[in-house]
Scaffold this motif. Structure first.
Motif, PDB file in Angstrom:
ATOM      1  N   ILE A  75      43.138  45.249  33.428  1.00  0.00           N
ATOM      2  CA  ILE A  75      42.501  44.035  33.961  1.00  0.00           C
ATOM      3  C   ILE A  75      41.976  44.270  35.370  1.00  0.00           C
ATOM      4  O   ILE A  75      40.937  43.713  35.763  1.00  0.00           O
ATOM      5  N   VAL A  76      42.672  45.129  36.148  1.00  0.00           N
ATOM      6  CA  VAL A  76      42.166  45.488  37.485  1.00  0.00           C
ATOM      7  C   VAL A  76      40.820  46.186  37.358  1.00  0.00           C
ATOM      8  O   VAL A  76      39.855  45.854  38.064  1.00  0.00           O
ATOM      9  N   MET A  77      40.750  47.165  36.460  1.00  0.00           N
ATOM     10  CA  MET A  77      39.504  47.904  36.263  1.00  0.00           C
ATOM     11  C   MET A  77      38.384  46.986  35.776  1.00  0.00           C
ATOM     12  O   MET A  77      37.232  47.094  36.226  1.00  0.00           O
ATOM     13  N   ILE A 118      32.624  37.281  42.846  1.00  0.00           N
ATOM     14  CA  ILE A 118      33.823  36.782  42.180  1.00  0.00           C
ATOM     15  C   ILE A 118      33.499  35.432  41.557  1.00  0.00           C
ATOM     16  O   ILE A 118      33.274  34.447  42.261  1.00  0.00           O
ATOM     17  N   ASN A 119      33.463  35.406  40.241  1.00  0.00           N
ATOM     18  CA  ASN A 119      33.127  34.198  39.504  1.00  0.00           C
ATOM     19  C   ASN A 119      34.347  33.753  38.696  1.00  0.00           C
ATOM     20  O   ASN A 119      34.881  34.525  37.896  1.00  0.00           O
ATOM     21  N   ASN A 178      45.792  40.638  37.799  1.00  0.00           N
ATOM     22  CA  ASN A 178      44.930  39.698  38.519  1.00  0.00           C
ATOM     23  C   ASN A 178      45.259  39.648  40.002  1.00  0.00           C
ATOM     24  O   ASN A 178      44.355  39.584  40.842  1.00  0.00           O
ATOM     25  N   ILE A 179      46.536  39.670  40.316  1.00  0.00           N
ATOM     26  CA  ILE A 179      46.932  39.638  41.731  1.00  0.00           C
ATOM     27  C   ILE A 179      46.400  40.868  42.457  1.00  0.00           C
ATOM     28  O   ILE A 179      45.799  40.775  43.537  1.00  0.00           O
ATOM     29  N   ILE A 180      46.587  42.040  41.854  1.00  0.00           N
ATOM     30  CA  ILE A 180      46.126  43.284  42.477  1.00  0.00           C
ATOM     31  C   ILE A 180      44.598  43.332  42.521  1.00  0.00           C
ATOM     32  O   ILE A 180      43.996  43.627  43.562  1.00  0.00           O
ATOM     33  N   GLY A 181      43.953  43.037  41.375  1.00  0.00           N
ATOM     34  CA  GLY A 181      42.501  43.129  41.288  1.00  0.00           C
ATOM     35  C   GLY A 181      41.784  42.178  42.230  1.00  0.00           C
ATOM     36  O   GLY A 181      40.875  42.582  42.958  1.00  0.00           O
ATOM     37  N   LEU A 182      42.192  40.906  42.234  1.00  0.00           N
ATOM     38  CA  LEU A 182      41.536  39.922  43.096  1.00  0.00           C
ATOM     39  C   LEU A 182      41.788  40.214  44.568  1.00  0.00           C
ATOM     40  O   LEU A 182      40.911  39.985  45.413  1.00  0.00           O
ATOM     41  N   THR A 183      42.985  40.725  44.880  1.00  0.00           N
ATOM     42  CA  THR A 183      43.273  41.101  46.275  1.00  0.00           C
ATOM     43  C   THR A 183      42.329  42.202  46.734  1.00  0.00           C
ATOM     44  O   THR A 183      41.756  42.131  47.829  1.00  0.00           O
ATOM     45  N   LEU A 184      42.139  43.230  45.898  1.00  0.00           N
ATOM     46  CA  LEU A 184      41.229  44.321  46.240  1.00  0.00           C
ATOM     47  C   LEU A 184      39.794  43.815  46.390  1.00  0.00           C
ATOM     48  O   LEU A 184      39.070  44.232  47.306  1.00  0.00           O
ATOM     49  N   LEU A 185      39.382  42.909  45.509  1.00  0.00           N
ATOM     50  CA  LEU A 185      38.017  42.393  45.559  1.00  0.00           C
ATOM     51  C   LEU A 185      37.769  41.554  46.812  1.00  0.00           C
ATOM     52  O   LEU A 185      36.708  41.668  47.443  1.00  0.00           O
TER      53      LEU A 185
END
Length: 411
Positions: free
Chosen positions: A37-39, A372-373, A340-347
């Motif tokens: 999900i991060v990718m 980010i949508n 989601n926590i990791i991915g959105l934080t990176l974004l």
């Protein structure tokens, strides 16, 4: 009472479950979903962000759709004028997709200084020009202010400024070749009001923005004659349809061209991002699904005796399958939450701090843009959950083959 869900919660919370053989396999499955999900989030956010950013930069200089004379060629040097008195100007009242229409004209010239010279294109704009787009890239000075009187203020790019050593408030000479092939060119003196840097080299090294009245005088046009119109729309995804609607409503002697038609190579390149995004999402979902299948099979193997007891007590095959699917859903939810926590934080870090840099000569931007949508994030999460569960329906079928008598004796 939903006893399948009740048992699934007991299985998940039990200490025996956490210290069992399946524990490391479950952790690997959760990790795979999290990484997946991060990718996917990063791929979609950066891919869509890059597409949007490049479209925005091109539209700043060209609009979304251009309306020009049919006789005009693709060169910025010569333009056949058209009347500003058109039914669609200043408003396309019968097309709600159109949000703004503005006239423009272009003329090629040469900036000459004491030590150097540079060939550029003077883009003339009028009082109703929308400066919000180019204003985003203003790095020094201020935007030009145009009134009914002819203004000598112009906006130049950082590339032109660095090459010629022209700074804010400096004056410079610009020469334009006369149409009658006279030896002496037309000379105009401009003052630099501001310097912009869009990062789009193809445009930055070419365009100088000034008052359209200069071009009208140089070309001996009337006050109501312009080179064309730039049209901005509210939904770029429907630009082809809107472009066709505009073409149908304008004068037969005029032509409308969308950005996709003006820059086909760039937009064909951007389409490749959609293919790459789809491939990466497919691979990530497949990897996550395979890991979950492995984890489910291990869970079933570990709970074979429990399955036998439940069948002996009268539970149906589908009821037991639901129990394990609930268990698997919990694991998928955990993986999605962590991812989601990791991915959105990176974004968000990239969005506000621009840590990852790009070569603007290749990607037209200096840092990886992020879009980010909320709906895209929800679609990725729901899609991953549904696809993983669908993939688990097949291996869960093995439960129907377990015999209660043999399962109770299983060790």
């Amino acid at each position: 009472m939903n006893y399948e869900l009740f048992l699934a919660k007991r299985f998940t919370a039990s200490k025996k479950h956490k210290s069992s053989i399946s524990s490391p396999i479950i952790k690997i499955a959760i990790t795979a979903i999290s990484i997946g999900i991060v990718m996917m989030l990063v791929t979609v956010a950066t891919g869509v962000g890059l597409q949007q950013r490049i479209r925005e930069k091109i539209s700043v200089f060209k609009g979304h759709i251009q309306i020009i004379n049919y006789d005009n060629n693709s060169s910025e040097t010569t333009q056949n004028p058209i009347s500003i008195n058109q039914d669609f100007y200043p408003d396309f009242s019968n097309l709600k997709e159109v949000i703004h229409v503005q006239p423009f004209a272009t003329k090629a010239g040469i900036i000459r200084t004491e030590k150097d010279f540079e060939g550029v294109v003077l883009k003339g704009v009028s009082i109703d020009y929308d400066w919000s787009g180019i204003g985003e890239y203003l790095i020094e000075g201020k935007l030009p202010v145009f009134t009914k009187e002819t203004s000598t203020e112009v906006l130049i790019s950082k590339i032109v400024s660095d090459r010629l050593g022209i700074l804010v408030d400096d004056k410079f000479d610009m020469y334009f070749i006369k149409d009658n092939s006279a030896r002496l060119p037309n000379r105009r003196v401009f003052t630099v009001s501001g310097i912009y840097n869009s990062g789009f080299k193809e445009f930055d090294e070419s365009f100088v923005l000034g008052d359209i009245k200069h071009i009208q005088k140089l070309n001996k046009w009337k006050e109501n004659q312009v080179g064309g119109f730039e049209v901005f729309v509210d939904d770029f995804s429907k630009i082809n349809e809107t472009g066709l609607d505009i073409y149908k409503q304008i004068d037969p002697m005029l032509n409308s061209l969308t950005l996709v038609e003006l820059f086909p190579a760039i937009f064909e390149w951007l389409k490749l991002f959609d293919i790459n995004i789809a491939i990466i999402i497919g691979i990530m979902v497949l990897v996550a699904g395979i890991n979950m299948i492995t984890a489910l099979l291990v869970l079933i193997l570990e709970r074979t005796q429990t399955i036998g007891v439940l069948k002996a007590l009268g539970s149906t095959n589908w009821s037991i399958r639901k129990l394990f699917l609930y268990n698997a859903s919990y694991l998928i939810f955990r993986g999605l939450l962590i991812g989601n926590i990791i991915g959105l934080t990176l974004l968000f870090i990239q969005k506000y701090f621009a840590i990852i840099k790009l070569n603007p000569e290749t990607y037209y931007v200096s840092s990886a843009p992020v879009s980010i949508n909320l709906w895209q994030v929800l679609a990725l999460n729901i899609g991953t959950l549904v696809l993983c569960l669908l993939m688990l329906l097949i291996p869960s079928y093995i439960i129907t083959k377990i015999s209660p008598a043999k399962a109770v004796k299983f060790e």
